[in-house]
Scaffold this motif. Structure first.
Motif, PDB file in Angstrom:
ATOM      1  N   ALA A 165       3.313  -0.729   7.912  1.00 27.05           N
ATOM      2  CA  ALA A 165       4.245   0.070   7.140  1.00 27.05           C
ATOM      3  C   ALA A 165       4.591   1.557   6.536  1.00 27.05           C
ATOM      4  O   ALA A 165       3.363   2.060   6.728  1.00 27.05           O
ATOM      5  N   TRP A 166       5.679   1.919   6.303  1.00 26.88           N
ATOM      6  CA  TRP A 166       5.780   3.284   6.203  1.00 26.88           C
ATOM      7  C   TRP A 166       6.842   3.960   5.477  1.00 26.88           C
ATOM      8  O   TRP A 166       7.520   3.075   5.097  1.00 26.88           O
ATOM      9  N   GLN A 167       6.744   5.114   4.454  1.00 18.76           N
ATOM     10  CA  GLN A 167       7.821   5.608   3.943  1.00 18.76           C
ATOM     11  C   GLN A 167       7.786   7.001   4.042  1.00 18.76           C
ATOM     12  O   GLN A 167       6.676   7.676   3.963  1.00 18.76           O
ATOM     13  N   ILE A 168       9.509   7.673   3.615  1.00 22.34           N
ATOM     14  CA  ILE A 168       8.919   9.346   3.328  1.00 22.34           C
ATOM     15  C   ILE A 168      10.421   9.323   1.633  1.00 22.34           C
ATOM     16  O   ILE A 168      10.967   8.745   1.152  1.00 22.34           O
ATOM     17  N   TYR A 192       8.184  16.537   1.465  1.00 17.83           N
ATOM     18  CA  TYR A 192       8.418  15.425   1.069  1.00 17.83           C
ATOM     19  C   TYR A 192       7.383  15.389   1.255  1.00 17.83           C
ATOM     20  O   TYR A 192       5.531  16.042   1.486  1.00 17.83           O
ATOM     21  N   LYS A 193       6.538  13.645   1.825  1.00 15.11           N
ATOM     22  CA  LYS A 193       5.104  13.193   1.755  1.00 15.11           C
ATOM     23  C   LYS A 193       5.829  11.811   2.454  1.00 15.11           C
ATOM     24  O   LYS A 193       6.678  10.928   2.386  1.00 15.11           O
ATOM     25  N   LEU A 194       4.461  11.787   3.403  1.00 14.96           N
ATOM     26  CA  LEU A 194       5.157  10.378   4.348  1.00 14.96           C
ATOM     27  C   LEU A 194       3.332   9.592   4.197  1.00 14.96           C
ATOM     28  O   LEU A 194       2.518  10.049   4.052  1.00 14.96           O
ATOM     29  N   SER A 195       3.804   8.721   3.825  1.00 13.04           N
ATOM     30  CA  SER A 195       3.044   7.457   3.966  1.00 13.04           C
ATOM     31  C   SER A 195       2.721   6.284   4.200  1.00 13.04           C
ATOM     32  O   SER A 195       3.477   5.999   4.923  1.00 13.04           O
ATOM     33  N   VAL A 196       1.976   6.087   5.243  1.00 18.13           N
ATOM     34  CA  VAL A 196       1.404   4.676   6.048  1.00 18.13           C
ATOM     35  C   VAL A 196       0.376   3.885   5.784  1.00 18.13           C
ATOM     36  O   VAL A 196      -0.771   4.538   5.107  1.00 18.13           O
ATOM     37  N   ALA A 197       0.486   2.853   6.012  1.00 17.29           N
ATOM     38  CA  ALA A 197      -0.844   2.194   5.782  1.00 17.29           C
ATOM     39  C   ALA A 197      -0.280   0.458   7.348  1.00 17.29           C
ATOM     40  O   ALA A 197       1.159   0.544   7.097  1.00 17.29           O
ATOM     41  N   CYS A 198      -1.231   0.276   7.552  1.00 15.65           N
ATOM     42  CA  CYS A 198      -1.763  -0.714   8.616  1.00 15.65           C
ATOM     43  C   CYS A 198      -2.865  -1.683   7.941  1.00 15.65           C
ATOM     44  O   CYS A 198      -3.304  -1.580   7.258  1.00 15.65           O
ATOM     45  N   ALA A 199      -2.338  -3.287   8.196  1.00 15.92           N
ATOM     46  CA  ALA A 199      -3.022  -4.143   8.065  1.00 15.92           C
ATOM     47  C   ALA A 199      -2.792  -5.273   8.775  1.00 15.92           C
ATOM     48  O   ALA A 199      -2.042  -5.494   9.791  1.00 15.92           O
ATOM     49  N   GLY A 200      -4.505  -5.046   9.538  1.00 13.45           N
ATOM     50  CA  GLY A 200      -4.261  -5.676  10.566  1.00 13.45           C
ATOM     51  C   GLY A 200      -5.955  -4.842  11.254  1.00 13.45           C
ATOM     52  O   GLY A 200      -7.065  -5.401  10.124  1.00 13.45           O
ATOM     53  N   GLN A 201      -6.246  -5.453  12.377  1.00 15.22           N
ATOM     54  CA  GLN A 201      -7.450  -4.919  12.789  1.00 15.22           C
ATOM     55  C   GLN A 201      -7.320  -3.872  13.914  1.00 15.22           C
ATOM     56  O   GLN A 201      -6.008  -3.253  14.599  1.00 15.22           O
ATOM     57  N   GLY A 202      -7.907  -3.010  14.401  1.00 17.49           N
ATOM     58  CA  GLY A 202      -8.387  -1.839  14.701  1.00 17.49           C
ATOM     59  C   GLY A 202      -7.469  -0.708  13.909  1.00 17.49           C
ATOM     60  O   GLY A 202      -8.456  -0.312  13.089  1.00 17.49           O
ATOM     61  N   SER A 203      -6.895   0.529  14.429  1.00 19.93           N
ATOM     62  CA  SER A 203      -6.336   1.266  14.101  1.00 19.93           C
ATOM     63  C   SER A 203      -5.677   2.412  14.947  1.00 19.93           C
ATOM     64  O   SER A 203      -5.112   1.606  15.840  1.00 19.93           O
ATOM     65  N   MET A 204      -4.397   2.691  13.777  1.00 16.73           N
ATOM     66  CA  MET A 204      -3.396   3.684  14.698  1.00 16.73           C
ATOM     67  C   MET A 204      -4.291   5.094  14.311  1.00 16.73           C
ATOM     68  O   MET A 204      -4.340   5.957  13.990  1.00 16.73           O
ATOM     69  N   LYS A 205      -3.227   6.340  15.574  1.00 15.39           N
ATOM     70  CA  LYS A 205      -3.238   7.419  15.934  1.00 15.39           C
ATOM     71  C   LYS A 205      -1.495   7.656  15.139  1.00 15.39           C
ATOM     72  O   LYS A 205      -0.624   7.021  15.979  1.00 15.39           O
ATOM     73  N   ALA A 239       0.721  -1.569   0.248  1.00 16.45           N
ATOM     74  CA  ALA A 239       0.023  -0.113   0.009  1.00 16.45           C
ATOM     75  C   ALA A 239       0.921   1.220   0.031  1.00 16.45           C
ATOM     76  O   ALA A 239       0.210   2.433  -0.779  1.00 16.45           O
ATOM     77  N   VAL A 240       1.962   1.355   0.050  1.00 18.31           N
ATOM     78  CA  VAL A 240       3.130   2.556   0.805  1.00 18.31           C
ATOM     79  C   VAL A 240       3.944   2.595  -0.495  1.00 18.31           C
ATOM     80  O   VAL A 240       5.075   3.546  -0.889  1.00 18.31           O
ATOM     81  N   ALA A 241       4.450   1.092  -0.977  1.00 18.08           N
ATOM     82  CA  ALA A 241       5.844   0.907  -1.667  1.00 18.08           C
ATOM     83  C   ALA A 241       5.080   2.105  -3.035  1.00 18.08           C
ATOM     84  O   ALA A 241       5.737   1.048  -4.025  1.00 18.08           O
ATOM     85  N   ILE A 242       4.928   3.299  -2.756  1.00 18.39           N
ATOM     86  CA  ILE A 242       4.998   4.035  -4.737  1.00 18.39           C
ATOM     87  C   ILE A 242       6.206   4.065  -5.121  1.00 18.39           C
ATOM     88  O   ILE A 242       6.409   3.586  -6.495  1.00 18.39           O
ATOM     89  N   VAL A 243       7.392   4.142  -4.080  1.00 16.55           N
ATOM     90  CA  VAL A 243       8.709   5.054  -5.116  1.00 16.55           C
ATOM     91  C   VAL A 243       9.820   3.839  -4.158  1.00 16.55           C
ATOM     92  O   VAL A 243       9.813   3.280  -3.411  1.00 16.55           O
TER      93      VAL A 243
END
Length: 170
Positions: free
Chosen positions: A160-163, A104-117, A69-73
């Motif tokens: 996963a995250w990417q800058i 810059y751009k920060l891309s973040v994706a979470c796969a699983g249950q619930g949510s992140m802050k 989901a974040v591996a754009i670059v």
């Protein structure tokens, strides 16, 4: 007592001498677990969570989904700065070094249950762990950007995250 040449060696001196020899042997050989040393992690490459246990098959699958989901670059692209993959329970807590004033751009994706802050520059955003990506612009970046991503109650999975750099407009 034991006589060595003209010296008398008492039991306490023998104990002290043998302790010194053992300590020297440990220093010379080092304490290893039989595994080869791991190379140091680079700040501009993917990282694994600080947890000591290996990821489960479920976490591997969640990690693949989050990274996709974040591996754009890709990491070899000049726009890539850094990325990581962490367990939701561990979160992401780091200071990213950026070129001050750049975009810059920060891309973040979470796969699983619930949510992140996700907290960037004091602004909190909620990210569901459904596998979708969140993209946050970082305009006129500071020299160091604190990134704080924490699990909300009951959340689990992988994040996963990417800058990436944003090219200057012509």
């Amino acid at each position: 007592m034991e006589v060595l040449g003209n010296r008398v060696m008492t039991a306490s001196r023998r104990l002290l001498a043998s302790t010194a020899v053992c300590a020297l042997a440990l220093v010379v050989t080092g304490c290893t677990d039989g595994q080869a040393p791991k190379p140091p992690a680079s700040s501009s490459s993917e990282s694994r969570s600080p947890s000591a246990t290996a990821p489960s098959a479920v976490e591997d699958e969640q990690g693949k989904r989050a990274k996709a989901a974040v591996a754009i670059v890709p990491p070899d692209d000049p726009m890539f700065l850094e990325s990581g993959l962490e367990r939701v329970a561990d979160g992401v807590h780091r200071q990213s070094v950026l070129e001050q004033g750049e975009n810059y751009k920060l891309s973040v994706a979470c796969a699983g249950q619930g949510s992140m802050k996700v907290v960037i520059r004091g602004k909190a955003t909620r990210l569901p762990c459904g596998g979708g990506a969140l993209s946050l612009p970082i305009e006129r970046a500071p020299a160091q950007l604190p990134i704080d991503i924490s699990a909300e109650a009951g959340a689990s999975g992988m994040i996963a995250w990417q800058i990436t750099r944003v090219p200057a407009r012509a």
